[in-house]
Structure formats: structure tokens, C-alpha cells
Design an enzyme around this catalytic site. Structure first.
Site, PDB file in Angstrom:
ATOM      1  N   ASN A  43       0.612  -1.021  -0.271  1.00 36.91           N
ATOM      2  CA  ASN A  43      -0.322  -0.055   0.149  1.00 36.91           C
ATOM      3  C   ASN A  43       0.745   1.033   0.269  1.00 36.91           C
ATOM      4  OD1 ASN A  43      -2.187  -1.177   0.337  1.00 36.91           O
ATOM      5  ND2 ASN A  43      -2.358  -1.507   2.511  1.00 36.91           N
ATOM      6  N   LYS A  49       0.424  -4.327   5.269  1.00 37.70           N
ATOM      7  CA  LYS A  49       0.830  -5.261   5.371  1.00 37.70           C
ATOM      8  C   LYS A  49       1.625  -5.873   5.095  1.00 37.70           C
ATOM      9  CE  LYS A  49      -1.403  -6.878   9.602  1.00 37.70           C
ATOM     10  NZ  LYS A  49      -0.922  -5.972  10.588  1.00 37.70           N
ATOM     11  N   ASN A 107       5.474  -4.747   5.469  1.00 41.38           N
ATOM     12  CA  ASN A 107       6.221  -3.989   6.157  1.00 41.38           C
ATOM     13  C   ASN A 107       6.867  -6.029   6.745  1.00 41.38           C
ATOM     14  OD1 ASN A 107       5.195  -1.625   6.509  1.00 41.38           O
ATOM     15  ND2 ASN A 107       3.386  -2.360   7.605  1.00 41.38           N
ATOM     16  N   GLY A 150      -0.216  -6.848  23.856  1.00 45.95           N
ATOM     17  CA  GLY A 150       0.349  -5.045  23.817  1.00 45.95           C
ATOM     18  C   GLY A 150       1.043  -5.117  24.853  1.00 45.95           C
ATOM     19  N   ASP A 206       3.394  -6.347  12.332  1.00 45.66           N
ATOM     20  CA  ASP A 206       3.734  -6.914  11.564  1.00 45.66           C
ATOM     21  C   ASP A 206       4.726  -7.595  11.391  1.00 45.66           C
ATOM     22  OD1 ASP A 206       1.189  -6.217   9.652  1.00 45.66           O
ATOM     23  OD2 ASP A 206       2.237  -4.443   9.261  1.00 45.66           O
ATOM     24  N   LYS A 211       9.667   4.555  16.932  1.00 47.47           N
ATOM     25  CA  LYS A 211      10.226   5.452  16.297  1.00 47.47           C
ATOM     26  C   LYS A 211       9.138   6.271  15.189  1.00 47.47           C
ATOM     27  CE  LYS A 211      15.354   3.214  16.215  1.00 47.47           C
ATOM     28  NZ  LYS A 211      15.756   2.292  15.021  1.00 47.47           N
TER      29      LYS A 211
END
Length: 307
Positions: A12, A41, A44, A222, A252, A285
Site C-alpha cells: 500500500n 501489512k 511491512n 500489547g 507485522d 520510532k
């Protein structure tokens, strides 16, 4: 780390919008910045596989437009085999608008474009020319292509790492093909019916998911960490604590890092720990693909942040 890994997924053009708050319906909001970055995705994951140490063959599709040409050139820059990326006439390259809030959390709007037009021939030719032991797959292409790629990989005894994202692409029949499945909390809830909020609920969800035909389940919680359920045992891997700047692509990078590690070792606990470190570096980042660390950067980070 030179053994080949095959992967398939989306490519994408991403448009990033950095905003302090999301606009209400009909509202106009000034934002901090707007910039274009290559994404998807699949792309990546392919770039993460290559940067971390894998030899990568990538199955995908772009439109016959400037964005598609740029995306292929970008993948070549990372030494990825793009021979099996098809260029589709009369359809645009996939495009997503990504809104990032002050905490680095993202909301997306997008079109799959050419990603939705992968064909069986596109997939078959790639698998006919691979000796990979691992196939990394996510769900940001068309369902027919996903299902066929799973069938072919299974027939060739290639171990399948299934990242069941985005949730819109999920079908339960995909699970029976997977060697490992790596849902986040929302995806684990969708698959299992269990609301995942902590270790206990993650383990309950993982057991249900495993019962649907998967050998190994990794539920990502997470910043809390990840729960591994394998051989009827559950192991929890704590996360590395960082201040998140951009969470786009974190899953990813996690999936790719874990796959690269497993391509050379059967130690799933160490693979998940390695993947957690890779993901932590990425989210700290602002960039997406440029922020993906190398193998040596991940090892160095783990040594400095041992826990």
C-alpha cells in the site's frame, strides 16, 4: 540466516496524518503533519523478514500506476525477490490513510485496490519456485487468494505462521492450516468469543483457538506482553517497556521477527522474546518500514534491556 521464507500480502501507499485529536463528524481539524510512506501489512512483513535476516520471496499485487512502481522499487531496495509481484491493469495500488494520535495509536481508512486481485496463478507460480520451510501470511488480500495459498503451503509441508489481521479478512477455516497463529487482543476475542484483558483471559482464549486446529497460539497483549499456548502449556513473555511513537506495523514486525528466528530454531519462547524486542524498537520510532530493526540491533537491544 539465509534460508528462504515465503510471504504474501498487501502493498500500500500510506498517507500518515499526525493529529492531537480525531475530528468529529463534519469537523475540520488542523493537524501537525501529513506525509506519504510505503506500507501495507504484507510489505511491512516482507521488509522486516529481510532486514532481520531472512531471504524473502514476496507474493503480492500493485496497480499499473506510479505508486505501484514506487512500491516495487522500495521492496527491491531491501533485497526482496519481487518476481512474483503482479502489476494489475485498470486498478489502483492499495492506499490507506493513517491517523496517528498523540499516543502513537492509529486509526485507518483505506482501499485494498490491487491487493484484492491476486489470482491462483500468481500464487502457484511463486510456490512452484520456492524451497522455503516457513510461509508468513496476513489477511490484507482477497479471501480466495488467502485460502489457496494456505492449501498450497500445506500440500508442500511448509509451516504456516498466520497473522490473523486485519480482522475483516478472517475466516475460521484458515485456522486448520496454521502451525502458529498470532492474534492481538481484539483478534483473539473475535476468534474465541472471549474478551481478552489479562493473562487469564488470554489463556482461556488461546485454548479455544487451539481447539479449532492450530498447533501453537500466541496471544499478543500489547504493552503487557504475549501468552504462548503450546503442547497444552501456557507461557507468558513480558514486554519491553517503551514510549510508543508509532504503533503502525508493530504486529507485522513481531510476526516477521518470530518467523525469522523460528526458521533457524524451534525455540518458540526465545522466538517470541526476540519478536517482542523487535516490536518494541519499532514502536519507539516515528517511521514505519525505516524503523524496522536489523537482527544485530535486536540482539543488542535485548542485551541492554534484559528482563
Amino acid at each position: 540466516m539465509s534460508k528462504e521464507i515465503i510471504t504474501m500480502g498487501s502493498i500500500n501507499q500510506d498517507v500518515f496524518v499526525n493529529a492531537d485529536s480525531y475530528p468529529k463528524h463534519g469537523e475540520t481539524v488542523w493537524v501537525q503533519s501529513v506525509n506519504n510512506q510505503p506500507g501495507g501489512k504484507g510489505a511491512n512483513q516482507a521488509i522486516a523478514l529481510s532486514k532481520i535476516g531472512g531471504k524473502v520471496t514476496f507474493i503480492g499485487a500493485v496497480g499499473k500506476d506510479s505508486q505501484g512502481k514506487n512500491m516495487i522499487e522500495n521492496l527491491k531496495k531491501y533485497d526482496i525477490n519481487t518476481d512474483f509481484i503482479s502489476v494489475k491493469d485498470d486498478v489502483n495500488t492499495g492506499t490507506f490513510i493513517v491517523i496517528l494520535d498523540e499516543n502513537g495509536e492509529n486509526t485507518m481508512l483505506g482501499t485494498l485496490g490491487a491487493n484484492n486481485h491476486l489470482t491462483e496463478n500468481d500464487i502457484q507460480s511463486a510456490f512452484d519456485n520456492t524451497n522455503a520451510e516457513y510461509f508468513l501470511l496476513q489477511l490484507e488480500t482477497n479471501r480466495g487468494a488467502i485460502h489457496r495459498s494456505l492449501e498450497i503451503a500445506k500440500q508442500k509441508n511448509i509451516k504456516i505462521v498466520l497473522d490473523p489481521a486485519p480482522a475483516d479478512g478472517y475466516q475460521e477455516e484458515f485456522l486448520k492450516y496454521a502451525h502458529i497463529v498470532t492474534p492481538n487482543q481484539q483478534e483473539a476475542e473475535l476468534i474465541s468469543g472471549v474478551k481478552v484483558v489479562d493473562k487469564e483471559s488470554a489463556e482461556k482464549a488461546a485454548k479455544i483457538i487451539k481447539s479449532k486446529g492450530v498447533d501453537n497460539v500466541i496471544v499478543k497483549l500489547g504493552d503487557k506482553g504475549s501468552l504462548i499456548h503450546t503442547n497444552n502449556e501456557s507461557i507468558f513473555v513480558s514486554s519491553y517497556k517503551v514510549s510508543a511513537v508509532n504503533t503502525v506495523g508493530a504486529g507485522d514486525v513481531f510476526a516477521a521477527a518470530m518467523t525469522v528466528f523460528l526458521n533457524d530454531s524451534d525455540d518458540i519462547y526465545s522466538a517470541v522474546k526476540f519478536a517482542s524486542a523487535a516490536s518494541a524498537i519499532k514502536v519507539s520510532k516515528a517511521e514505519t518500514q525505516e524503523a524496522i530493526p536489523t537482527y544485530s540491533e535486536i540482539i543488542d537491544y535485548m542485551e541492554k534491556n534484559e528482563h
